[in-house]
Design a protein around this motif. Structure first.
Motif, PDB file in Angstrom:
ATOM      1  N   ARG A  33       0.827  -1.207   0.000  1.00 32.84           N
ATOM      2  CA  ARG A  33       0.000   0.000   0.000  1.00 32.84           C
ATOM      3  C   ARG A  33       0.860   1.254   0.000  1.00 32.84           C
ATOM      4  O   ARG A  33       0.521   2.255  -0.658  1.00 32.84           O
ATOM      5  N   ARG A  34       1.977   1.220   0.698  1.00 33.94           N
ATOM      6  CA  ARG A  34       2.849   2.394   0.730  1.00 33.94           C
ATOM      7  C   ARG A  34       3.545   2.594  -0.612  1.00 33.94           C
ATOM      8  O   ARG A  34       3.749   3.729  -1.049  1.00 33.94           O
ATOM      9  N   ILE A  35       3.897   1.502  -1.254  1.00 32.80           N
ATOM     10  CA  ILE A  35       4.483   1.607  -2.599  1.00 32.80           C
ATOM     11  C   ILE A  35       3.474   2.241  -3.550  1.00 32.80           C
ATOM     12  O   ILE A  35       3.812   3.138  -4.337  1.00 32.80           O
ATOM     13  N   LEU A  36       2.216   1.801  -3.469  1.00 29.78           N
ATOM     14  CA  LEU A  36       1.187   2.367  -4.339  1.00 29.78           C
ATOM     15  C   LEU A  36       0.965   3.849  -4.051  1.00 29.78           C
ATOM     16  O   LEU A  36       0.833   4.661  -4.971  1.00 29.78           O
ATOM     17  N   SER A  37       0.932   4.222  -2.778  1.00 27.65           N
ATOM     18  CA  SER A  37       0.786   5.635  -2.438  1.00 27.65           C
ATOM     19  C   SER A  37       1.928   6.449  -3.024  1.00 27.65           C
ATOM     20  O   SER A  37       1.717   7.527  -3.600  1.00 27.65           O
ATOM     21  N   ALA A  38       3.139   5.927  -2.896  1.00 31.45           N
ATOM     22  CA  ALA A  38       4.305   6.637  -3.432  1.00 31.45           C
ATOM     23  C   ALA A  38       4.216   6.782  -4.947  1.00 31.45           C
ATOM     24  O   ALA A  38       4.585   7.830  -5.499  1.00 31.45           O
ATOM     25  N   ILE A  39       3.732   5.761  -5.635  1.00 29.98           N
ATOM     26  CA  ILE A  39       3.611   5.820  -7.096  1.00 29.98           C
ATOM     27  C   ILE A  39       2.631   6.920  -7.506  1.00 29.98           C
ATOM     28  O   ILE A  39       2.914   7.734  -8.389  1.00 29.98           O
ATOM     29  N   TYR A  40       1.470   6.972  -6.853  1.00 32.80           N
ATOM     30  CA  TYR A  40       0.464   7.966  -7.242  1.00 32.80           C
ATOM     31  C   TYR A  40       0.903   9.377  -6.874  1.00 32.80           C
ATOM     32  O   TYR A  40       0.682  10.320  -7.654  1.00 32.80           O
ATOM     33  N   PHE A  41       1.507   9.546  -5.695  1.00 33.19           N
ATOM     34  CA  PHE A  41       2.043  10.867  -5.347  1.00 33.19           C
ATOM     35  C   PHE A  41       3.151  11.255  -6.334  1.00 33.19           C
ATOM     36  O   PHE A  41       3.253  12.411  -6.747  1.00 33.19           O
ATOM     37  N   GLY A  42       3.968  10.278  -6.711  1.00 29.44           N
ATOM     38  CA  GLY A  42       5.041  10.536  -7.670  1.00 29.44           C
ATOM     39  C   GLY A  42       4.507  10.978  -9.018  1.00 29.44           C
ATOM     40  O   GLY A  42       5.034  11.906  -9.637  1.00 29.44           O
ATOM     41  N   ARG A  43       3.458  10.326  -9.484  1.00 34.43           N
ATOM     42  CA  ARG A  43       2.845  10.732 -10.762  1.00 34.43           C
ATOM     43  C   ARG A  43       2.374  12.176 -10.703  1.00 34.43           C
ATOM     44  O   ARG A  43       2.565  12.955 -11.649  1.00 34.43           O
ATOM     45  N   ALA A  44       1.718  12.540  -9.592  1.00 35.93           N
ATOM     46  CA  ALA A  44       1.223  13.905  -9.460  1.00 35.93           C
ATOM     47  C   ALA A  44       2.368  14.913  -9.531  1.00 35.93           C
ATOM     48  O   ALA A  44       2.264  15.939 -10.223  1.00 35.93           O
ATOM     49  N   LEU A  45       3.462  14.629  -8.850  1.00 32.34           N
ATOM     50  CA  LEU A  45       4.617  15.534  -8.854  1.00 32.34           C
ATOM     51  C   LEU A  45       5.228  15.644 -10.249  1.00 32.34           C
ATOM     52  O   LEU A  45       5.612  16.735 -10.689  1.00 32.34           O
TER      53      LEU A  45
END
Length: 220
Positions: free
Chosen positions: A95-107
């Motif tokens: 779940r933390r990896i997925l959160s990081a991926i989506y936050f990363g996409r936004a950035l």
């Protein structure tokens, strides 16, 4: 590739739930709904970029061949990103990896639409976005297996992927609608950013453990 491997039958310890019963219990599981919503966002972002990036670049005066290179770089980096995350999710919180991926996409999208467009900024965006492209699939399917086991994994992950396809439809369609209404792609890009942040937040409270009704028989 040659011969036949010796396969030893291992008795399953998963509860013998019928498909309908498994679907009912999954539908009542909060973390499953968070996963469905998150993968909906994934589909929205990927389809929007795939379809609308070339015309967006054309509006900025970027030649079509460079837009083609950008899509190609996304595809190449996707191979690396998906494999790397497949390795990481076996050792770290999915779940933390997925959160990081989506936050990363936004950035990455914020950087792309606010920085001056050049060959290198475009290819850098494509490379980083490619690393985050389908890298969502291993931890997403992994979370379905963690929560519900593997007996009905194909169906339960299939429903998650169906939400991805719904998001893909809206990403393509709504991108065109917003372009027609506003005259440019700014609103669509910022919507993609907002959805990425929302998906990052949604994945954080997911409970990364087996749902009670799907516990192995020995533990039940």
């Amino acid at each position: 590739m040659r011969g036949r491997a010796a396969v030893e039958a291992v008795p399953s310890t998963e509860p013998a739930l019928q498909l309908g019963e498994a679907l009912r219990h999954a539908a009542g599981h909060r973390s499953y709904w968070l996963l469905l919503l998150g993968f909906f966002v994934c589909g929205f972002q990927l389809a929007f970029i795939t379809v609308h990036l070339p015309p967006y670049l054309n509006d900025l005066g970027v030649r079509a061949s460079l837009a083609g290179w950008a899509i190609g770089v996304i595809g190449f980096a996707n191979v690396i990103g998906a494999y790397a995350v497949g390795v990481l999710e076996k050792r770290h919180s999915k779940r933390r990896i997925l959160s990081a991926i989506y936050f990363g996409r936004a950035l990455v999208v914020v950087f792309f639409i606010t920085a001056p467009v050049s060959v290198w900024s475009l290819l850098l965006f494509a490379a980083v976005m490619g690393l985050l492209w389908l890298s969502t699939v291993p931890p997403t399917s992994g979370l379905v297996a963690v929560m519900f086991g593997t007996r009905h994994l194909a169906t339960l992950f299939g429903l998650v992927f169906f939400c991805h396809q719904l998001g893909s439809f809206l990403g393509v369609w709504l991108g065109a609608v917003l372009l027609a209404l506003t005259g440019d792609y700014s609103a669509a890009w910022w919507l993609s950013i907002a959805l990425g942040v929302a998906a990052g937040i949604l994945h954080w409270p997911i409970v990364e453990q087996r749902a009670q009704r799907f516990l192995p028989a020995a533990a039940g």
